[in-house]
Design a protein around this motif. Structure first.
Motif, PDB file in Angstrom:
ATOM      1  N   UNK A  60       0.844  -1.192   0.000  1.00 21.55           N
ATOM      2  CA  UNK A  60       0.000   0.000   0.000  1.00 21.55           C
ATOM      3  C   UNK A  60       0.880   1.242   0.000  1.00 21.55           C
ATOM      4  N   UNK A  61       0.700   2.139  -0.971  1.00 16.47           N
ATOM      5  CA  UNK A  61       1.459   3.377  -0.969  1.00 16.47           C
ATOM      6  C   UNK A  61       0.880   4.348   0.051  1.00 16.47           C
ATOM      7  N   UNK A  62       1.603   5.419   0.296  1.00 15.45           N
ATOM      8  CA  UNK A  62       1.134   6.489   1.168  1.00 15.45           C
ATOM      9  C   UNK A  62       0.551   7.578   0.265  1.00 15.45           C
ATOM     10  N   UNK A  63      -0.732   7.893   0.454  1.00  9.67           N
ATOM     11  CA  UNK A  63      -1.404   8.910  -0.348  1.00  9.67           C
ATOM     12  C   UNK A  63      -1.704  10.096   0.562  1.00  9.67           C
ATOM     13  N   UNK A  64      -1.236  11.266   0.165  1.00 11.51           N
ATOM     14  CA  UNK A  64      -1.471  12.480   0.952  1.00 11.51           C
ATOM     15  C   UNK A  64      -1.944  13.587   0.008  1.00 11.51           C
ATOM     16  N   UNK A  65      -2.706  14.509   0.546  1.00 13.59           N
ATOM     17  CA  UNK A  65      -3.189  15.626  -0.259  1.00 13.59           C
ATOM     18  C   UNK A  65      -3.031  16.932   0.499  1.00 13.59           C
ATOM     19  N   UNK A  66      -2.970  18.015  -0.257  1.00 12.44           N
ATOM     20  CA  UNK A  66      -2.952  19.372   0.304  1.00 12.44           C
ATOM     21  C   UNK A  66      -3.920  20.217  -0.500  1.00 12.44           C
ATOM     22  N   UNK A  67      -4.755  20.976   0.181  1.00  8.41           N
ATOM     23  CA  UNK A  67      -5.647  21.914  -0.500  1.00  8.41           C
ATOM     24  C   UNK A  67      -4.870  23.223  -0.676  1.00  8.41           C
ATOM     25  N   UNK A  68      -4.916  23.765  -1.896  1.00  8.03           N
ATOM     26  CA  UNK A  68      -4.211  25.000  -2.210  1.00  8.03           C
ATOM     27  C   UNK A  68      -5.203  26.066  -2.651  1.00  8.03           C
ATOM     28  N   UNK A  69      -4.878  27.333  -2.344  1.00  7.05           N
ATOM     29  CA  UNK A  69      -5.659  28.445  -2.876  1.00  7.05           C
ATOM     30  C   UNK A  69      -5.065  28.868  -4.217  1.00  7.05           C
ATOM     31  N   UNK A  70      -5.584  29.936  -4.809  1.00  4.41           N
ATOM     32  CA  UNK A  70      -5.118  30.377  -6.131  1.00  4.41           C
ATOM     33  C   UNK A  70      -3.635  30.757  -6.124  1.00  4.41           C
ATOM     34  N   UNK A  71      -3.098  31.182  -4.978  1.00  2.00           N
ATOM     35  CA  UNK A  71      -1.678  31.533  -4.868  1.00  2.00           C
ATOM     36  C   UNK A  71      -0.815  30.298  -4.617  1.00  2.00           C
TER      37      UNK A  71
END
Length: 170
Positions: A60-71
């Motif tokens: 199983x890989x490690x899946x991560x996310x980040x929410x970004x704004x327009x900048x």
């Protein structure tokens, strides 16, 4: 015929410890060991032992996310009307060591609740990972009401090392 994998060692007390003969399968699939006994006395015949199957699984890989704004700044809270997008990264786990950077595709799901429950309200198109990262800047969302929203990444592997994996709710 078997793959080039043989090693000869003398029996000691009727046992052969082949600690120097080690294999590290680098792809998922079926493997096997089989012992072949060669007698060097008049009491025993040569004998081939049973096949010992070994199944090697993908990890199983490690899946991560980040929410970004327009900048392109990581955010966890924004004002109504702020446009956001998600960036997913997929990496090999620390163990076993030496695995490559995952390849494959990511779909970003958008939920109109902060728990990623129910069906997603929308999903991005499939985006190929580049160096283990999918920055899905074309899939933007602009919440027009206050409340909880969330992104979630769904990784689809296209290699021999990693399972498909759904990341955490963000």
């Amino acid at each position: 015929p078997p793959a080039a994998c043989s090693w000869s060692t003398a029996l000691s007390g009727g046992v052969a410890h082949l600690t120097a003969f080690r294999k590290t399968p680098t792809t998922a699939g079926g493997y096997a060991f089989r012992d072949v006994y060669t007698s060097n006395d008049i009491y025993f015949n040569n004998r081939t032992g049973p096949c010992e199957p070994l199944t090697v699984n993908k990890v199983d890989p490690v899946v991560a996310t980040d929410i970004h704004n327009a900048a392109h700044t990581v955010v966890t809270s924004v004002d109504v009307g702020t446009t956001v997008h998600d960036r997913a990264s997929v990496s090999a786990p620390a163990s076993p060591p030496g695995l490559p950077t995952p390849t494959g595709n990511v779909v970003i799901q958008w939920f109109e609740n902060s728990g990623c429950t129910g069906s997603p309200a929308d999903s991005s198109s499939s985006t190929a990972l580049s160096g283990g990262v999918a920055d899905v800047t074309a899939f933007t969302k602009t919440p027009t009401t206050a409340g909880g929203y969330a992104f979630r990444a769904v990784y689809t592997s296209n290699d021999i090392y990693f399972n498909n994996r759904t990341g955490p709710c963000e």
